[in-house]
Write an enzyme that holds these catalytic residues in place. Sequence first.
Site, PDB file in Angstrom:
ATOM      1  N   SER A  23      -5.396  -4.721   1.089  1.00 34.62           N
ATOM      2  CA  SER A  23      -5.759  -6.125   1.304  1.00 34.62           C
ATOM      3  C   SER A  23      -4.478  -6.915   1.530  1.00 34.62           C
ATOM      4  O   SER A  23      -3.783  -7.276   0.572  1.00 34.62           O
ATOM      5  CB  SER A  23      -6.526  -6.688   0.107  1.00 34.62           C
ATOM      6  N   GLU A  24      -4.165  -7.145   2.792  1.00 34.24           N
ATOM      7  CA  GLU A  24      -2.917  -7.849   3.121  1.00 34.24           C
ATOM      8  C   GLU A  24      -2.895  -9.258   2.539  1.00 34.24           C
ATOM      9  O   GLU A  24      -1.848  -9.748   2.098  1.00 34.24           O
ATOM     10  CB  GLU A  24      -2.715  -7.879   4.636  1.00 34.24           C
ATOM     11  N   ASP A  54       1.130  -6.119  12.798  1.00 34.72           N
ATOM     12  CA  ASP A  54      -0.245  -6.364  13.229  1.00 34.72           C
ATOM     13  C   ASP A  54      -1.151  -6.641  12.025  1.00 34.72           C
ATOM     14  O   ASP A  54      -2.008  -7.529  12.066  1.00 34.72           O
ATOM     15  CB  ASP A  54      -0.782  -5.163  13.997  1.00 34.72           C
ATOM     16  N   GLU A  93       0.827  -1.204   0.000  1.00 30.99           N
ATOM     17  CA  GLU A  93       0.000   0.000   0.000  1.00 30.99           C
ATOM     18  C   GLU A  93       0.867   1.261   0.000  1.00 30.99           C
ATOM     19  O   GLU A  93       1.798   1.382   0.807  1.00 30.99           O
ATOM     20  CB  GLU A  93      -0.897   0.001   1.234  1.00 30.99           C
ATOM     21  N   PHE A 153       2.530  -2.787   8.960  1.00 33.00           N
ATOM     22  CA  PHE A 153       2.682  -3.139  10.372  1.00 33.00           C
ATOM     23  C   PHE A 153       2.578  -4.651  10.512  1.00 33.00           C
ATOM     24  O   PHE A 153       1.802  -5.294   9.805  1.00 33.00           O
ATOM     25  CB  PHE A 153       1.594  -2.490  11.238  1.00 33.00           C
ATOM     26  N   HIS A 188      -1.260  -1.637  16.727  1.00 27.37           N
ATOM     27  CA  HIS A 188      -0.183  -1.163  15.852  1.00 27.37           C
ATOM     28  C   HIS A 188       1.192  -1.267  16.519  1.00 27.37           C
ATOM     29  O   HIS A 188       2.153  -0.677  16.030  1.00 27.37           O
ATOM     30  CB  HIS A 188      -0.406   0.302  15.465  1.00 27.37           C
TER      31      HIS A 188
END
Length: 324
Positions: free
Chosen positions: A59-60, A85, A29, A83, A129
């Site tokens: 969209s990871e 997370d 991103e 991140f 985070h």
Amino acid sequence: MTEMTYAQAARLGLKEELERDPTVWALGEDLGFEGGMAGQYKDLQAEYGADRIVDTPISEATIMGAAIGAALAGTRPIAELRFSDFAMCAVDELVNQAAKARYMFGGQARVPMVARMPIGIRGGIAAQHSQSPEAWYAHVPGLVVVTPATPSDNRGLLKAAIRCDDPVVYMEHKGLWGSVGEVNENDVEPLTLGKARIVKEGSDLTIVTWAGMVSVVEKAAITLSEEGVSTEVIDLRTLWPWDREAVFSSVIKTGRMMVVHEAVQVGGFGGEISSEVTEHLFDNLKGPVKRMGGARIPIPFSIPLEESYMISQEQVIAKARSFF
């Protein structure tokens, strides 16, 4: 030697690999316009094009899945997850696909990709985070886990991760992004994965650490040495493989060891190191191995509460004094 920030050094390492190998590319991103969270990709899209520095949707799972497929097809992608997370949205792709592909295909297929996922506390960005889940990935067969602590290492280890033929979970500490250190721009060779760095030599106590805790432990060790406790500090650099030889050699010399990490102590990778040292070097120890890690609580948003969660230089010194 040139002074660079942790983020700038990583950008240099990536740029060198983009230049060296046309199969290297990155996706994630806001890598183009924004240049990444800390400028790790700044201006690289303008130089190498949108086909090699690729902006993706939020969209990871898509980012990770695309990187794995591209790696299996013969390229060397870097999947930027922003991140650690957020990477949890892509754990299935990483753990059940990338980590196992080489074994399940009998070595006929490999996944030479880097999953880049910053870890750690960075000034009030709260529980979703701020996590350091490196022990999760060290537990998974097939994954390499890297945790650089200095600008120079961030450059050299990223280069090594990109060249690795197995999937690498590359965990940069967000709190280090602005830290400054010297980088030898003429030394273009990657570092060796699985080789620790002796930050400071000593003869009375071994402290093993990594990532954001290295500078904290180093400062504590200097104070301890001024008090007459000669303290050896080892930066593991990589958690898998981890440098057993360096740690064991140090503990044989000092007879005492403690492990310090920011991640939650319960189930943390420090427990693995402590267990291995106790099991194999029990007769060399002058006392029990000690651990320091985070409390098993969500990372607070409140800055004062966050600071109380973090392991301080004074706490490391106090724990080390308890050996003597």
